[in-house]
Design an enzyme around this catalytic site. Structure first.
Site, short mmCIF file in Angstrom:
data_model
loop_
_atom_site.label_atom_id
_atom_site.label_comp_id
_atom_site.label_asym_id
_atom_site.label_seq_id
_atom_site.Cartn_x
_atom_site.Cartn_y
_atom_site.Cartn_z
N ARG A 1 4.01 16.52 -3.14
CA ARG A 1 2.69 15.56 -2.70
C ARG A 1 1.76 16.49 -2.80
NH1 ARG A 1 3.44 14.70 3.13
NH2 ARG A 1 4.16 16.97 2.76
N PHE B 1 3.62 6.38 6.16
CA PHE B 1 3.15 5.40 5.15
C PHE B 1 2.97 3.88 5.99
CE2 PHE B 1 4.29 8.91 2.59
CZ PHE B 1 3.63 8.81 1.67
N CYS C 1 1.18 8.96 -9.26
CA CYS C 1 2.65 8.49 -9.18
C CYS C 1 2.65 7.04 -8.98
CB CYS C 1 3.21 9.52 -8.25
SG CYS C 1 3.36 11.14 -8.85
P1 NAD Z 1 -0.16 16.56 -15.69
O1 NAD Z 1 -0.60 15.77 -16.50
O2 NAD Z 1 -0.94 17.32 -14.64
O3 NAD Z 1 0.57 17.80 -16.44
C1 NAD Z 1 1.28 17.68 -17.56
C2 NAD Z 1 1.04 18.93 -18.49
O4 NAD Z 1 1.71 19.00 -19.71
C3 NAD Z 1 -0.67 19.03 -19.08
O5 NAD Z 1 -1.14 20.03 -18.70
C4 NAD Z 1 -0.16 18.74 -20.42
O6 NAD Z 1 -1.08 19.44 -21.35
C5 NAD Z 1 1.37 19.40 -20.82
N1 NAD Z 1 1.97 19.12 -21.96
C6 NAD Z 1 2.08 17.89 -22.36
N2 NAD Z 1 3.00 17.88 -23.65
C7 NAD Z 1 2.99 19.33 -23.54
C8 NAD Z 1 3.93 19.73 -24.57
N3 NAD Z 1 4.43 19.40 -25.75
N4 NAD Z 1 4.11 21.37 -24.69
C9 NAD Z 1 3.43 21.85 -23.66
N5 NAD Z 1 2.80 21.27 -22.43
C10 NAD Z 1 2.57 20.02 -22.74
O7 NAD Z 1 1.09 16.01 -14.95
P2 NAD Z 1 1.81 16.18 -13.55
O8 NAD Z 1 1.09 15.30 -12.38
O9 NAD Z 1 2.32 17.26 -13.18
O10 NAD Z 1 3.13 15.21 -13.72
C11 NAD Z 1 4.11 15.55 -14.57
C12 NAD Z 1 5.47 14.93 -14.24
O11 NAD Z 1 5.69 14.93 -12.93
C13 NAD Z 1 5.26 13.42 -14.25
O12 NAD Z 1 6.42 12.81 -14.86
C14 NAD Z 1 4.91 12.77 -12.88
O13 NAD Z 1 5.29 11.51 -12.82
C15 NAD Z 1 5.89 13.78 -12.25
N6 NAD Z 1 5.51 14.12 -10.63
C16 NAD Z 1 3.95 14.20 -10.39
C17 NAD Z 1 3.70 14.54 -9.26
C18 NAD Z 1 2.29 14.59 -8.82
O14 NAD Z 1 2.17 14.79 -7.74
N7 NAD Z 1 1.56 14.90 -9.66
C19 NAD Z 1 4.85 14.71 -8.16
C20 NAD Z 1 6.14 14.39 -8.63
C21 NAD Z 1 6.29 14.23 -9.92
#
Ligand code: NAD
Length: 433
Positions: free
Chosen positions: A151, A249, A260
């Site tokens: 989280r 929650f 998310c």
């Molecule tokens: P984000 O947007 O913060 O980060 C994604 C990163 O990937 C970006 O920096 C982007 O530039 C990079 N990227 C995209 N394509 C790329 C490529 N071809 N090569 C290299 N880098 C690339 O996303 P996030 O919040 O970290 O979420 C990522 C995944 O994790 C999602 O599927 C999300 O649902 C999941 N998730 C997120 C959270 C959260 O709290 N943010 C928690 C659990 C799961």
């Protein structure tokens, strides 16, 4: 072990840094060159408590590296984590997997030897199968699922003390490698749970949809409480102490937001649609949450007797939750433009600073000083429950004799507000004005 995190966002950066901190060598890759430059200059591109120090420590110890060169990073690593975004497609419930498949293609193209590919991104059930299908030289790769549950705001703690670690794989070798990778956490008591790849993919969506359902449920009960003179906090307590329900929650508030829940509830419905399963509960959660945005806007109208023109409205906090700078799907993103359209004068203060999301709006001003912003307020909206908003002296902060507080997080005691003769509205609690 040597790991490569592809995608250095909230998930890739936090988990990559924490993996380095438990002794692994981690290469964090991102296509965003500015992000990599910033990280190599010792600056975190995101706000997450404790992360800056952890990045610096592990960078100095040469366990943590940042690069845009995916080929080099891949070939130095044994395990490749895919951590890129999985947003909804534009104007659609379905999940945009283009970032995932682009990374899979690059891994396939550049990898010279055997690799375990792990999807840490949240992906629809069956995505691992599709990744595998599209890989050239399949024998070189084992594709597994290891969904992330951290989280934002508590991400480092969540990595170190997870409720569970879920591995979805049919390969006993990959399972053993993953167990080894997480051993320092397992030794401290983390539950390590194994299922097949599709199972792990679905666990993540099901968990998020269930949590969103809990929030939406208590929000609807809060609406009922407001009409019947009941305090929703009593309901949360009375329900939540039943161990079958659990107390987490069950805090009423604005529409849920963040990176998310909104996208994953929609994603899950579209996964169901594809196989002709109607996930009607999740569908109505999405609808109820959308309605909530309108409901709260109407409440502001009612507070002012429908005349909000030229009213000075102050937002304290605009992020979707405290201890993060993440604005994705925050309730403020719909509330502020609505109020501006109604010709209110909106200003906001957030501990994580000015937001680009509001930079194009006229009459939406950022203040870095909570005293200055509150001075002339007609209405203060407590939008995000940052600690620094929990014990404010409104009578001192606001220099006007008449002002209103709308507390979307129920941070203040009703009796105290009544005693201080502050016109105060909150969520799902009896009106004391
Ligand atoms: P984000 O947007 O913060 O980060 C994604 C990163 O990937 C970006 O920096 C982007 O530039 C990079 N990227 C995209 N394509 C790329 C490529 N071809 N090569 C290299 N880098 C690339 O996303 P996030 O919040 O970290 O979420 C990522 C995944 O994790 C999602 O599927 C999300 O649902 C999941 N998730 C997120 C959270 C959260 O709290 N943010 C928690 C659990 C799961």
């Amino acid at each position: 072990m040597k790991l490569c995190m592809v995608g250095t966002g909230y998930v890739g950066l936090v988990s990559g840094t924490c993996f380095a901190d438990i002794g692994h060598t981690v290469y964090c890759v991102d296509k965003d060159i500015n992000k990599i430059k910033k990280l190599n200059a010792g600056q975190s591109p995101i706000y997450e408590p404790g992360l800056d120090e952890l990045i610096k420590e592990n960078y100095r110890s040469k366990r943590l590296f940042f690069t845009s060169n995916i080929s080099e990073a891949l070939n130095k690593s044994d395990i490749i984590f895919i951590c890129v975004g999985t947003p909804n497609k534009k104007n659609s419930l379905s999940v945009d997997l283009s970032y995932i498949f682009r990374v899979a293609k690059e891994i396939s193209k550049f990898s010279k030897n055997k690799k375990i590919i792990v999807t840490k991104s949240t992906v629809p059930v069956g995505t691992g199968d599709l990744i595998e299908k599209n890989l050239k030289n399949k024998k070189k790769f084992t594709v597994i699922s290891n969904p992330e549950f951290l989280r934002e705001g508590d991400a480092i703690r969540d990595f170190r003390y997870p409720d569970r670690i879920v591995i979805g794989s049919d390969s006993s070798h990959a399972f053993k490698v993953m167990k080894n990778l997480y051993l320092p956490l397992i030794n401290k008591g983390a539950k390590f749970f194994h299922t097949n790849r599709r199972g792990a993919e679905l666990i993540k969506y099901a968990a998020n949809a269930f949590l969103a359902t809990k929030i939406t449920f208590i929000n609807e009960i809060a609406n009922l409480c407001e009409k019947t003179g009941v305090n929703v906090e009593d309901i949360s307590l009375g329900m939540g102490t039943d161990v079958r329900i659990g107390s987490r929650f069950l805090r009423a508030g604005p529409a849920y937001g963040g990176s998310c829940f909104p996208k994953d509830t929609k994603g899950l419905v579209s996964i169901g649609d594809k196989v002709k399963i109607d996930l009607s509960i999740v569908r109505s959660v999405i609808k109820s949450n959308d309605n909530r945005k309108i409901l709260l806007q109407n409440k502001i109208n009612n507070i002012f007797g429908k005349n909000i023109k030229n009213k000075k409205i102050v937002f304290l906090g605009v992020t979707f939750k405290p201890n993060t700078d993440d604005m994705r799907d925050a309730a403020s993103l719909s509330m502020i433009p609505y109020l501006i359209k109604k010709k209110a004068i909106v200003s906001y203060y957030d501990p994580t600073g000015k937001k680009k999301e509001f930079s194009k709006l006229r009459n939406c001003i950022f203040y870095s000083d909570i005293n200055k912003i509150c001075k002339n307020a007609d209405l203060i909206i407590l939008h995000t429950e940052w600690d620094e908003f929990k014990s404010l002296n409104f009578k001192k902060l606001v220099k006007k004799t008449k002002f209103i507080i709308y507390d979307l997080r129920n941070l203040y005691n009703l009796d105290e507000m009544k005693r201080k003769k502050i016109k105060y509205f909150s969520i799902g609690r009896p009106n004391t004005n």
